[in-house]
Design an enzyme around this catalytic site. Structure first.
Site, PDB file in Angstrom:
ATOM      1  N   HIS A 434       0.813  -1.213   0.000  1.00 32.07           N
ATOM      2  CA  HIS A 434       0.000   0.000   0.000  1.00 32.07           C
ATOM      3  C   HIS A 434       0.853   1.272   0.000  1.00 32.07           C
ATOM      4  CE1 HIS A 434      -3.557   2.204   0.030  1.00 32.07           C
ATOM      5  NE2 HIS A 434      -4.131   1.812   1.157  1.00 32.07           N
ATOM      6  N   ASP A 438      -2.369   2.075  -4.436  1.00 31.56           N
ATOM      7  CA  ASP A 438      -3.581   2.446  -3.710  1.00 31.56           C
ATOM      8  C   ASP A 438      -4.698   1.445  -4.000  1.00 31.56           C
ATOM      9  OD1 ASP A 438      -2.412   4.681  -2.579  1.00 31.56           O
ATOM     10  OD2 ASP A 438      -2.937   5.965  -4.287  1.00 31.56           O
TER      11      ASP A 438
END
Length: 463
Positions: A434, A438
Site C-alpha cells: 500500500h 492504492d
C-alpha cells in the site's frame, strides 16, 4: 602443489552458503571440474567443482557449516596420483629386512615366564599403515638389528603422535586433559588432522567412569519398554538454508511493506470450454499441454500494462517503473518454495509460456535451476489451488510490490442475468504494497484480470 578450493562468487544477492555434503573425502583422487561438494545457498543447491586434477588433501569446512563468499573450503594436491590402499613409498624398504626373520630369531626384549614376548622381527613383519593422528608411518625410528622396528620404537612413535595431537588441539582441550591427568595416547581422536576434540575427552571421561564403577553397579537393567502408541514424540531438525532464507525474507516483507489484500472471483467457464475445444490440436502442434497458467500470465501482463504501478518497485525515495514483464511462478519443492522466472512474457505465445512453465517447474523440483533463473521477477503468481486451497492471502516477494494468488476451481451457484446457475468459480487474491499501490489501482487491476479470464478472446485480440 597445493591448490585452494574456495567458495566462488555466486551472484550479487548471495553472500554466504552452507556446506551441504562433501562428495569426496581426503585422499580421494579427483579430476579437474569433478564435483567435490554441494553448497546450499539462499536460492538453490550448487555443485562446487575441483579446480584441478589431483588428490583432495584437506577439508577445512565440515558439512553443515556456514561459509562466506571466497572462504577456503579445502585443498587439492595437484598432479598427485593416489590409489586407495596404496602403501607409502617407504613401506617396501621396511619390509625387506623382515624377510630375513626366519634365518635368525633374536631373543625377546623382556623375559617372560610363559610365552615369549613378541620379537622385533615379528613387530617388523607387518608394515605399519596407520597412525592415530595421521603421521607418516615411515617416520618411525628403527633401532633394532637390520633396521627392524622394536616395541620401544613403536611406543616412542605413538607417544610423539599423541603429543603432537594435543599440541594441535585447542587450549580448552589441553586444559581439560591436564586437569584430569589424562594420557592423550589413550584418547581416540576424531578431529581434523588427528586433533583431539573436547567431545573426545568428554566421551573418554564418561567411559572411564563406567569402567571404574564396581561390578555391583552393573546390575541387570530391566527390558526397555517399547513406546506406546499414545506416547508423545519430538524431533529436532536444523532448518535448511533455503527455509531460513524464506523465513527471513517473508518476515522482512511483513516488517517493511504495508501489505493489504483484495479479493475477487472469476468464472472459469469460458477458459475450460476453450481448452476442451483446442486441447488435442494444441498439444499435437506444440508438443505441450494447454494449461490454465498461460491464460493467467497473459491476463496479468495485459493488466500490468494498464497499471504500471503494480509492476513497479520502491528503491528508497524512488519508484522504479519497469516496462518489461518477467513473471515469477511459485513452485513448491521438497526443500522449500522456489520462484523461477518466465522472462519477457509480453513477447511469448501461449505455447512458449506453457513450455517455460513445465521446464522451470521440473528443474525447480530436481534442483537444477541456475540462480539467474530465480532473480529479477517484476510480479509473481502463486497457485495454491493445486493443493486444494479455496482462499488465501499471498505474501509479497520483495522487492516486488504485488502478487496474485490463484485457488481451487469449485462449482458454485451464482446469479447470472437473474437466473441461478452452477458455474466453475475461482477466488482470486491480490496482495500489494500500500506504500506504492492504492486501493483504486489494486481493485482495478484485479477486475481487469477477471475480465480477461472470463473473455479469453480479448486476450487473443489484445483488447
Amino acid at each position: 602443489m597445493a591448490i585452494d578450493i574456495v567458495v566462488p562468487d555466486l551472484g550479487e544477492s548471495i553472500t554466504e552458503g552452507t556446506v551441504s555434503v562433501w562428495l569426496k573425502k581426503p585422499g580421494d583422487s579427483v579430476a579437474a571440474d569433478e564435483t567435490l561438494l554441494e553448497l546450499e545457498t539462499d536460492k538453490a543447491t550448487l555443485e562446487i567443482p575441483s579446480p584441478a586434477a589431483g588428490v583432495l588433501s584437506e577439508i577445512l569446512v565440515q558439512e553443515g557449516e556456514d561459509v562466506d563468499i571466497g572462504a577456503l573450503l579445502g585443498r587439492i594436491e595437484a598432479g598427485t596420483v593416489a590409489m586407495v590402499g596404496e602403501a607409502p613409498p617407504e613401506a617396501p624398504a621396511a619390509e625387506a629386512p623382515a624377510a630375513e626373520a626366519p634365518a635368525a630369531r633374536p631373543a625377546p626384549l623382556e623375559p617372560a615366564p610363559a610365552a615369549p614376548a613378541p620379537t622385533p622381527a615379528v613387530a617388523a613383519a607387518a608394515p605399519i599403515t596407520t597412525s592415530p593422528d595421521g603421521l607418516d608411518p615411515a617416520s618411525v625410528a628403527r633401532s633394532g638389528p637390520g633396521g627392524r622396528v622394536t616395541l620401544q620404537d613403536l611406543q616412542a612413535f605413538f607417544e610423539e603422535a599423541s603429543r603432537e595431537a594435543v599440541e594441535r588441539s585447542g587450549p580448552a582441550v589441553r586444559k581439560l586433559i591436564a586437569d584430569h591427568g589424562l594420557d592423550p595416547a589413550e584418547i581416540p581422536a576424531s578431529g581434523r588432522d588427528g586433533r583431539i576434540t573436547k567431545e573426545n575427552v568428554l566421551d573418554f571421561l564418561s567411559g572411564a567412569a563406567e569402567r571404574a564403577a564396581p561390578p555391583a553397579a552393573a546390575a541387570p537393567r530391566p527390558a526397555e519398554k517399547a513406546p506406546a502408541s499414545g506416547d508423545r514424540r519430538e524431533e529436532r531438525v536444523k532448518m535448511s538454508r533455503l527455509r531460513r532464507t524464506i523465513a527471513v525474507r517473508l518476515k522482512e516483507a511483513q516488517n517493511t511493506a504495508a501489505i493489504l489484500t483484495t479479493f475477487n472471483e472469476v468464472d472459469m467457464s469460458a477458459i475450460i470450454a476453450l481448452r476442451k475445444r483446442y486441447r488435442d490440436a494444441f498439444e499435437e502442434k506444440h508438443g505441450i499441454r494447454l494449461g490454465f497458467m498461460s491464460f493467467f500470465v497473459k491476463a496479468v501482463v495485459g493488466a500490468l500494462k494498464e497499471m504500471p504501478e503494480v509492476n513497479a518497485s520502491l528503491d528508497g525515495d524512488y519508484v522504479v517503473y519497469k516496462y518489461y514483464y518477467d513473471i515469477g511462478m511459485a513452485v513448491s519443492t521438497d526443500s522449500g518454495l522456489k520462484v523461477p522466472v518466465i522472462r519477457d512474457c509480453d513477447h511469448k505465445s501461449f505455447a512458449e509460456i506453457e513450455r517455460d512453465i513445465a521446464d522451470l517447474a521440473a528443474r525447480a523440483r530436481d534442483g537444477s535451476l541456475a540462480l539467474e533463473e530465480m532473480e529479477g521477477a517484476t510480479f509473481s503468481i502463486s497457485n495454491g489451488g493445486v493443493f486444494g486451497s479455496l482462499l488465501s492471502t499471498p505474501i509479497l516477494n520483495p522487492p516486488q510490490s504485488a502478487i496474485l494468488g490463484l485457488h481451487k476451481i469449485q462449482e458454485r451457484a451464482v446469479v447470472i442475468d437473474g437466473e441461478v446457475q452452477v458455474r466453475p468459480m475461482m477466488y482470486l487474491a491480490m496482495s500489494y504494497d500500500h506504500r506504492l499501490i492504492d486501493g483504486r489501482e489494486s481493485v482495478t487491476f484485479l477486475v481487469r484480470v477477471k475480465e480477461l479470464i472470463e473473455n479469453p478472446d480479448r486476450l487473443m485480440l489484445d483488447v
